[in-house]
Design a protein around this motif. Structure first.
Motif, mmCIF file in Angstrom:
data_model
loop_
_atom_site.group_PDB
_atom_site.id
_atom_site.type_symbol
_atom_site.label_atom_id
_atom_site.label_comp_id
_atom_site.label_asym_id
_atom_site.label_seq_id
_atom_site.Cartn_x
_atom_site.Cartn_y
_atom_site.Cartn_z
ATOM 1 N N GLU A 198 0.812 -1.222 0.000
ATOM 2 C CA GLU A 198 0.000 0.000 0.000
ATOM 3 C C GLU A 198 0.839 1.263 0.000
ATOM 4 O OE1 GLU A 198 -2.874 0.028 3.095
ATOM 5 O OE2 GLU A 198 -3.939 -1.745 2.374
ATOM 6 N N LYS A 199 2.030 1.207 0.621
ATOM 7 C CA LYS A 199 2.855 2.404 0.695
ATOM 8 C C LYS A 199 4.320 2.018 0.902
ATOM 9 C CE LYS A 199 2.054 2.930 5.665
ATOM 10 N NZ LYS A 199 1.581 3.834 6.735
ATOM 11 N N LEU A 200 5.204 2.971 0.656
ATOM 12 C CA LEU A 200 6.623 2.746 0.881
ATOM 13 C C LEU A 200 6.904 2.730 2.379
ATOM 14 C CD1 LEU A 200 8.344 5.074 -1.763
ATOM 15 C CD2 LEU A 200 8.049 2.601 -1.865
ATOM 16 N N ASN A 201 7.756 1.803 2.790
ATOM 17 C CA ASN A 201 8.072 1.684 4.210
ATOM 18 C C ASN A 201 9.448 2.217 4.564
ATOM 19 O OD1 ASN A 201 5.614 0.352 4.971
ATOM 20 N ND2 ASN A 201 6.378 -1.500 3.973
ATOM 21 N N LYS A 202 10.222 2.605 3.553
ATOM 22 C CA LYS A 202 11.530 3.203 3.820
ATOM 23 C C LYS A 202 11.947 4.070 2.647
ATOM 24 C CE LYS A 202 14.343 -0.718 2.169
ATOM 25 N NZ LYS A 202 15.326 -1.738 2.558
ATOM 26 N N GLU A 203 13.032 4.783 2.828
ATOM 27 C CA GLU A 203 13.517 5.680 1.782
ATOM 28 C C GLU A 203 14.572 4.968 0.944
ATOM 29 O OE1 GLU A 203 15.412 10.170 1.363
ATOM 30 O OE2 GLU A 203 14.241 9.609 3.135
ATOM 31 N N TYR A 204 14.589 5.298 -0.344
ATOM 32 C CA TYR A 204 15.530 4.673 -1.270
ATOM 33 C C TYR A 204 16.379 5.734 -1.959
ATOM 34 C CZ TYR A 204 12.616 0.527 -0.663
ATOM 35 O OH TYR A 204 11.926 -0.526 -0.127
ATOM 36 N N LYS A 262 0.285 8.929 -5.207
ATOM 37 C CA LYS A 262 -0.030 8.847 -3.779
ATOM 38 C C LYS A 262 1.188 8.590 -2.906
ATOM 39 C CE LYS A 262 -2.825 6.157 -0.509
ATOM 40 N NZ LYS A 262 -3.783 5.018 -0.369
ATOM 41 N N ASN A 263 2.136 7.797 -3.382
ATOM 42 C CA ASN A 263 3.172 7.285 -2.497
ATOM 43 C C ASN A 263 4.595 7.789 -2.730
ATOM 44 O OD1 ASN A 263 1.792 5.050 -0.795
ATOM 45 N ND2 ASN A 263 1.115 4.587 -2.879
ATOM 46 N N ILE A 264 4.910 8.243 -3.922
ATOM 47 C CA ILE A 264 6.292 8.651 -4.187
ATOM 48 C C ILE A 264 6.496 10.103 -3.757
ATOM 49 C CG2 ILE A 264 8.061 8.954 -5.943
ATOM 50 C CD1 ILE A 264 7.346 6.051 -5.314
ATOM 51 N N PRO A 265 7.425 10.327 -2.843
ATOM 52 C CA PRO A 265 7.643 11.703 -2.354
ATOM 53 C C PRO A 265 8.235 12.603 -3.426
ATOM 54 C CG PRO A 265 9.309 10.194 -1.482
ATOM 55 C CD PRO A 265 8.300 9.349 -2.176
ATOM 56 N N ASN A 266 7.951 13.883 -3.304
ATOM 57 C CA ASN A 266 8.460 14.880 -4.252
ATOM 58 C C ASN A 266 9.899 15.236 -3.881
ATOM 59 O OD1 ASN A 266 5.815 14.725 -4.992
ATOM 60 N ND2 ASN A 266 5.374 16.889 -4.758
ATOM 61 N N LYS A 267 10.796 14.299 -4.165
ATOM 62 C CA LYS A 267 12.211 14.497 -3.867
ATOM 63 C C LYS A 267 13.045 14.235 -5.117
ATOM 64 C CE LYS A 267 12.051 13.336 1.063
ATOM 65 N NZ LYS A 267 12.619 12.475 2.132
ATOM 66 N N ILE A 301 5.744 8.806 -22.846
ATOM 67 C CA ILE A 301 6.433 9.587 -21.809
ATOM 68 C C ILE A 301 5.516 10.019 -20.666
ATOM 69 C CG2 ILE A 301 8.198 10.478 -23.390
ATOM 70 C CD1 ILE A 301 6.539 13.065 -23.563
ATOM 71 N N TYR A 302 4.295 9.507 -20.631
ATOM 72 C CA TYR A 302 3.331 9.995 -19.642
ATOM 73 C C TYR A 302 3.854 9.827 -18.210
ATOM 74 C CZ TYR A 302 -1.019 10.803 -17.110
ATOM 75 O OH TYR A 302 -1.971 11.296 -16.245
ATOM 76 N N LEU A 303 4.332 8.628 -17.875
ATOM 77 C CA LEU A 303 4.821 8.390 -16.525
ATOM 78 C C LEU A 303 6.072 9.212 -16.248
ATOM 79 C CD1 LEU A 303 4.723 6.988 -13.833
ATOM 80 C CD2 LEU A 303 5.796 4.966 -14.863
ATOM 81 N N ALA A 304 6.940 9.335 -17.235
ATOM 82 C CA ALA A 304 8.150 10.147 -17.061
ATOM 83 C C ALA A 304 7.794 11.600 -16.762
ATOM 84 C CB ALA A 304 9.026 10.058 -18.310
ATOM 85 N N LYS A 305 6.795 12.123 -17.466
ATOM 86 C CA LYS A 305 6.365 13.507 -17.222
ATOM 87 C C LYS A 305 5.782 13.655 -15.823
ATOM 88 C CE LYS A 305 4.407 16.077 -20.315
ATOM 89 N NZ LYS A 305 3.532 16.648 -21.364
ATOM 90 N N LEU A 306 5.020 12.670 -15.401
ATOM 91 C CA LEU A 306 4.427 12.713 -14.065
ATOM 92 C C LEU A 306 5.530 12.765 -13.003
ATOM 93 C CD1 LEU A 306 1.509 10.430 -12.882
ATOM 94 C CD2 LEU A 306 3.459 10.874 -11.411
ATOM 95 N N LEU A 307 6.541 11.927 -13.169
ATOM 96 C CA LEU A 307 7.647 11.882 -12.210
ATOM 97 C C LEU A 307 8.452 13.177 -12.243
ATOM 98 C CD1 LEU A 307 8.750 8.224 -12.945
ATOM 99 C CD2 LEU A 307 7.712 9.026 -10.820
ATOM 100 N N ASN A 308 8.652 13.712 -13.438
ATOM 101 C CA ASN A 308 9.382 14.960 -13.583
ATOM 102 C C ASN A 308 8.687 16.105 -12.855
ATOM 103 O OD1 ASN A 308 9.698 17.596 -15.634
ATOM 104 N ND2 ASN A 308 11.607 16.536 -15.191
ATOM 105 N N LYS A 309 7.370 16.124 -12.930
ATOM 106 C CA LYS A 309 6.595 17.165 -12.241
ATOM 107 C C LYS A 309 6.703 17.031 -10.719
ATOM 108 C CE LYS A 309 3.211 17.979 -15.913
ATOM 109 N NZ LYS A 309 1.781 17.859 -16.324
ATOM 110 N N LYS A 310 6.952 15.801 -10.261
ATOM 111 C CA LYS A 310 7.117 15.573 -8.826
ATOM 112 C C LYS A 310 8.542 15.876 -8.360
ATOM 113 C CE LYS A 310 5.172 11.976 -6.864
ATOM 114 N NZ LYS A 310 4.183 12.591 -5.946
ATOM 115 N N GLY A 311 9.409 16.251 -9.308
ATOM 116 C CA GLY A 311 10.767 16.621 -8.955
ATOM 117 C C GLY A 311 11.782 15.510 -9.105
#
Length: 258
Positions: free
Chosen positions: A43-49, A73-78, A98-108
């Protein structure tokens, strides 16, 4: 220095899951530990990678919404480096994917690699032909080398050419139309051979949208199908019929043993 990473994936018939395992094995050679995270089971990340790898099949030129929703929901904007891979039957990567790549790019996040990995075709009902066992084996044998290339490019910062200014609106519209069509896909096309059914309920348990109910060898499909086809391919006794006819499923584990 990178010490650990996570492969975050959604897999219908097992292709994307297999590639996730290949990434884990390949990075281990670099003394980098990788966790494989199946979004259906986590359901969610339990640690940082230190970095991420995101993988999913292609449905109407898009990764499934179930994966992008989880990422939002789960990937931090880092600012973390990452790899995006798509699994599909074709052997070429479309620069428009590139849809997912753009989404991730917007999250930083920093998408170093955005690519596709050829895997055996698993969608062969009306429009496509099922590959022969030899063709399936040949494609599977290519995957480890492809993953090796991707990992080398990632570690040497040999980046993919990603046009973040390119619009993905039309692809999103097409995909949304696909989702509307897919809602009743299983209900329209799938049925059950009760003589073959062993009432294991794997189809019900593994359905990502809880679209299936099994009760005493009686199957019911609702209107929440996303067309991943996990049910018909993962059934251990091939009891799920397509168009009331026996369907020969694609079971990746059968070929990996050869």
């Amino acid at each position: 220095m990178l010490k650990n990473g996570a492969v975050i994936f959604f897999s219908g018939t097992g292709n994307t899951k297999y590639v996730a395992r290949l990434f884990k094995e390949r990075f281990k050679k670099e003394n980098i530990e990788i966790d494989t995270i199946d979004i259906q089971k986590t359901e969610k990340l339990n640690k940082e990678y230190d970095f991420y790898i995101f993988g999913g099949p292609i449905h109407a030129e898009m990764v499934p919404k179930i994966l992008t929703d989880w990422v939002i929901k789960n990937i931090p904007n880092k600012h973390k480096k990452c790899i995006v891979y798509h699994t599909l039957a074709g052997d070429k990567h479309s620069p428009s994917r590139i849809y997912l790549a753009k989404l991730l790019n917007k999250k930083g996040l920093d998408v170093v690699i955005n690519t596709s990995i050829q895997m055996p075709n698993n969608y062969y009902h009306r429009f496509f032909k099922r590959e022969t066992d030899e063709e399936i084996l040949n494609v599977l044998k290519l995957a480890p080398n492809r993953v090796d290339e991707i990992v080398k490019d990632f570690l040497t910062d040999n980046r993919s050419d990603i046009d973040y200014k390119k619009s993905t609106t039309m692809f999103k519209i097409v995909y949304n139309g696909f989702l509307v069509y897919a809602k009743k896909y299983a209900k329209r096309n799938f049925s059950l051979d009760e003589k073959k059914c062993i009432n294991c309920k794997i189809c019900e348990i593994e359905c990502p949208t809880k679209n299936i109910s099994m009760n005493d060898k009686k199957i019911e499909f609702y209107n929440k199908c996303i067309g991943c086809e996990k049910c018909i391919h993962r059934c251990p006794t091939n009891a799920i019929l397509f168009g009331k006819k026996t369907f020969i499923p694609y079971k990746i584990e059968h070929y990996l043993k050869k």
